[in-house]
Motif scaffolding. Structure first.
Motif, short mmCIF file in Angstrom:
data_model
loop_
_atom_site.label_atom_id
_atom_site.label_comp_id
_atom_site.label_asym_id
_atom_site.label_seq_id
_atom_site.Cartn_x
_atom_site.Cartn_y
_atom_site.Cartn_z
N GLY A 11 -8.18 17.75 23.87
CA GLY A 11 -8.62 17.90 22.49
C GLY A 11 -7.70 17.19 21.53
O GLY A 11 -8.14 16.54 20.58
N LEU A 12 -6.39 17.27 21.77
CA LEU A 12 -5.43 16.57 20.92
C LEU A 12 -5.59 15.06 21.05
O LEU A 12 -5.54 14.32 20.07
N LEU A 13 -5.77 14.59 22.28
CA LEU A 13 -5.88 13.15 22.51
C LEU A 13 -7.18 12.59 21.99
O LEU A 13 -7.28 11.38 21.74
N ALA A 14 -8.18 13.43 21.80
CA ALA A 14 -9.49 12.94 21.32
C ALA A 14 -9.52 12.73 19.83
O ALA A 14 -10.49 12.21 19.30
N SER A 15 -8.46 13.11 19.11
CA SER A 15 -8.44 12.93 17.66
C SER A 15 -8.51 11.47 17.31
O SER A 15 -7.82 10.65 17.93
N PRO A 16 -9.34 11.06 16.33
CA PRO A 16 -9.48 9.65 15.98
C PRO A 16 -8.19 9.11 15.38
O PRO A 16 -7.50 9.77 14.63
N VAL A 17 -7.87 7.87 15.73
CA VAL A 17 -6.70 7.17 15.21
C VAL A 17 -7.18 6.10 14.25
O VAL A 17 -7.93 5.21 14.62
N VAL A 18 -6.78 6.18 12.99
CA VAL A 18 -7.22 5.26 11.97
C VAL A 18 -6.07 4.34 11.59
O VAL A 18 -4.99 4.80 11.21
N ALA A 19 -6.29 3.04 11.71
CA ALA A 19 -5.27 2.07 11.33
C ALA A 19 -5.13 2.05 9.82
O ALA A 19 -6.12 1.95 9.11
N GLN A 20 -3.89 2.17 9.36
CA GLN A 20 -3.65 2.20 7.92
C GLN A 20 -2.57 1.19 7.57
O GLN A 20 -1.71 0.86 8.38
N GLU A 21 -2.64 0.71 6.35
CA GLU A 21 -1.62 -0.18 5.84
C GLU A 21 -0.31 0.59 5.71
O GLU A 21 -0.31 1.78 5.43
N ASP A 22 0.79 -0.10 5.94
CA ASP A 22 2.10 0.54 5.87
C ASP A 22 2.54 0.63 4.41
O ASP A 22 2.99 -0.36 3.83
N PRO A 23 2.41 1.80 3.77
CA PRO A 23 2.76 1.91 2.35
C PRO A 23 4.25 1.75 2.10
O PRO A 23 4.66 1.27 1.05
N ALA A 24 5.08 2.16 3.04
CA ALA A 24 6.52 2.04 2.84
C ALA A 24 6.92 0.57 2.74
O ALA A 24 7.70 0.18 1.86
N SER A 25 6.38 -0.26 3.62
CA SER A 25 6.69 -1.69 3.57
C SER A 25 6.18 -2.31 2.27
O SER A 25 6.85 -3.15 1.67
N ALA A 26 5.00 -1.88 1.84
CA ALA A 26 4.44 -2.41 0.58
C ALA A 26 5.34 -2.07 -0.60
O ALA A 26 5.60 -2.89 -1.47
N LEU A 28 8.55 -1.37 -0.50
CA LEU A 28 9.82 -2.11 -0.39
C LEU A 28 9.66 -3.56 -0.81
O LEU A 28 10.55 -4.15 -1.44
N ARG A 29 8.51 -4.15 -0.49
CA ARG A 29 8.25 -5.53 -0.94
C ARG A 29 8.16 -5.57 -2.47
O ARG A 29 8.63 -6.52 -3.10
N ALA A 30 7.54 -4.55 -3.04
CA ALA A 30 7.44 -4.50 -4.50
C ALA A 30 8.83 -4.37 -5.12
O ALA A 30 9.12 -4.99 -6.16
N LYS A 31 9.70 -3.60 -4.50
CA LYS A 31 11.07 -3.48 -4.99
C LYS A 31 11.76 -4.84 -4.96
O LYS A 31 12.52 -5.19 -5.87
N GLY A 32 11.48 -5.62 -3.91
CA GLY A 32 12.03 -6.97 -3.84
C GLY A 32 11.53 -7.85 -4.97
O GLY A 32 12.29 -8.67 -5.52
N LEU A 33 10.26 -7.68 -5.35
CA LEU A 33 9.71 -8.45 -6.47
C LEU A 33 10.44 -8.12 -7.77
O LEU A 33 10.72 -9.01 -8.58
N LEU A 34 10.75 -6.84 -7.96
CA LEU A 34 11.46 -6.44 -9.17
C LEU A 34 12.88 -7.00 -9.18
O LEU A 34 13.40 -7.40 -10.23
N GLU A 35 13.51 -7.03 -8.02
CA GLU A 35 14.86 -7.60 -7.95
C GLU A 35 14.83 -9.10 -8.26
O GLU A 35 15.72 -9.62 -8.95
N GLU A 36 13.80 -9.80 -7.77
CA GLU A 36 13.66 -11.22 -8.08
C GLU A 36 13.40 -11.43 -9.57
O GLU A 36 13.88 -12.40 -10.17
N ALA A 37 12.62 -10.53 -10.17
CA ALA A 37 12.35 -10.64 -11.60
C ALA A 37 13.63 -10.47 -12.41
O ALA A 37 13.84 -11.13 -13.44
N ALA A 66 3.40 -3.10 -10.86
CA ALA A 66 2.06 -2.74 -10.39
C ALA A 66 2.05 -2.56 -8.88
O ALA A 66 1.45 -1.61 -8.35
N ALA A 67 2.73 -3.47 -8.16
CA ALA A 67 2.78 -3.37 -6.70
C ALA A 67 3.54 -2.13 -6.26
O ALA A 67 3.16 -1.46 -5.29
#
Length: 373
Positions: A11-26, A28-37, A66-67
């Motif tokens: 039953g546990l293994l039958a749970s659906p696995v949904v691929a999601q975007e990595d919000p932490a990486s997004a 952190l990339r936005a933080k890099g944009l602010l540092e570049e600014a 915004a990012a």
């Protein structure tokens, strides 16, 4: 008991696995944009064309903020979903572990026997050999989810400081940009406006359209020939502000009022720039639209922008593409509202954009690129 353990595991293994975007990486990339600014802001102070450099710096801050807000919203959503999954699986995992512990405590002779004889014992052993890797995989998944929850929570805890730093940098860039525009004296002038005629026209106009159609009356003296022409850029222009189209042309608002232009939702303090090289035909308060900027990118064509807190320039000036026209309200948004904006993801200001050709309104969709393309 063993059968129950197998059912719980499957039953546990039958749970659906949904691929999601990595919000932490997004985020952190936005933080890099602010540092570049921030680095760009330091360089812009000594740039030859400070207005252009600071304009790009302000836009870089806007993109980074915004990012970052988007990344934080995604992180909050992901963290909530993982927490709910872990809480819902907690009971199943506890039952499964209890079942396995019961099996493990059974005497060895009992584990080696089965009511159905040697064949049943062999089958039971095969089932356990299949369950063990599945249990290990499930344990690994839970461990990864717990680690991700910790990472997302730590990311959100540091978000306030990152957003505040970005907001301070953006405000510093806006202030520097306003000063640079005030000091600029090299813009060409196509005509001079008569202040008396302008005041009379403002007072006598009953609509935005009628005012725009009569702008030729405010010219003092002769108007120089030539100037920018935007016809070749029809349908390819970028929006004058970073935001999303809240209402399309002809779409009624909550009060049932229909306007021929777009209502664009923007972040507080967003910078508004010229979509193309254009001449300023009017700037200042008008009717109930707040500050209005009307620019002429080509003969017989007017872009009307309304709802800004600040407007830059002088009537008659010819502006290059991407030059600042003004800023939206809310540049000094309170620190406590920053995370609220990140949570809701809602832009709180609106810019009205209308396009007029030969004294008739046309759908801005004919001139500007949108996300649907």
């Amino acid at each position: 008991m063993m059968r129950r353990a197998v059912v719980l595991c499957l039953g546990l293994l039958a749970s659906p696995v949904v691929a999601q975007e990595d919000p932490a990486s997004a985020a952190l990339r936005a933080k890099g944009l602010l540092e570049e600014a921030a680095v760009a802001l330091d360089h812009a102070q000594g740039a030859r064309d400070r207005v252009a450099a600071l304009t790009q710096t302000v836009k870089a801050y806007e993109a980074g903020l915004a990012a970052l807000r988007t990344g934080l919203r995604q992180a909050a959503i992901r963290e909530k979903a993982l927490t709910q999954e872990l809480n819902s699986a907690q009971g199943q995992v506890a039952d499964l572990l209890a079942s396995l512990l019961t099996i493990g405590r059974s005497p060895a002779p009992v584990q080696l026997t089965h009511p159905d004889g040697p064949t049943g014992t062999a089958r039971a052993g095969m089932i356990l050999s299949e369950v063990s890797p599945a249990l290990q995989a499930e344990a690994d998944t839970l461990a990864r989810d717990l680690d991700e929850v910790k990472t997302l929570r730590a990311l959100q805890q540091t978000a306030a400081d990152t957003l505040r730093e970005g907001l301070r940098g953006a405000q510093e860039a806006r202030t520097a940009l306003s000063a640079a525009i005030s000091d600029r004296t090299d813009l060409p002038t196509k005509f001079t406006a008569d202040p008396v005629k302008t005041a009379v026209l403002v007072a006598s106009s009953e609509s935005l359209g009628s005012f725009a159609d009569n702008l030729g009356q405010i010219v003092a003296g002769e108007e120089l020939e030539g100037g920018p022409d935007v016809h070749e850029q029809r349908g390819m222009l970028e929006l004058p502000v970073q935001g999303t189209i809240l209402r399309a042309a002809g779409q009624p608002d909550a009060a049932g009022i229909v306007r021929p232009g777009w209502v664009i939702a923007t972040a507080p303090g967003a910078l508004v720039t010229t979509p193309a090289a254009a001449t300023i035909r009017y700037l200042g308060p008008l009717l109930d639209y707040g500050n209005v900027m009307i620019i002429e990118p080509g003969p017989g064509i007017l872009f009307v922008l309304a709802g800004m807190e600040q407007v830059y320039g002088e009537v008659g000036q010819v502006l290059p593409a991407g030059h600042p026209l003004g800023m939206m309200h809310g540049a000094g948004v309170a620190q406590g509202e920053i995370l609220t904006q990140a949570d809701t993801g809602q832009n709180t200001e609106t810019l009205y954009l209308e396009v007029r050709e030969n004294q008739e309104p046309v759908d801005p969709d004919e001139w500007f690129k949108t996300d649907k393309e």
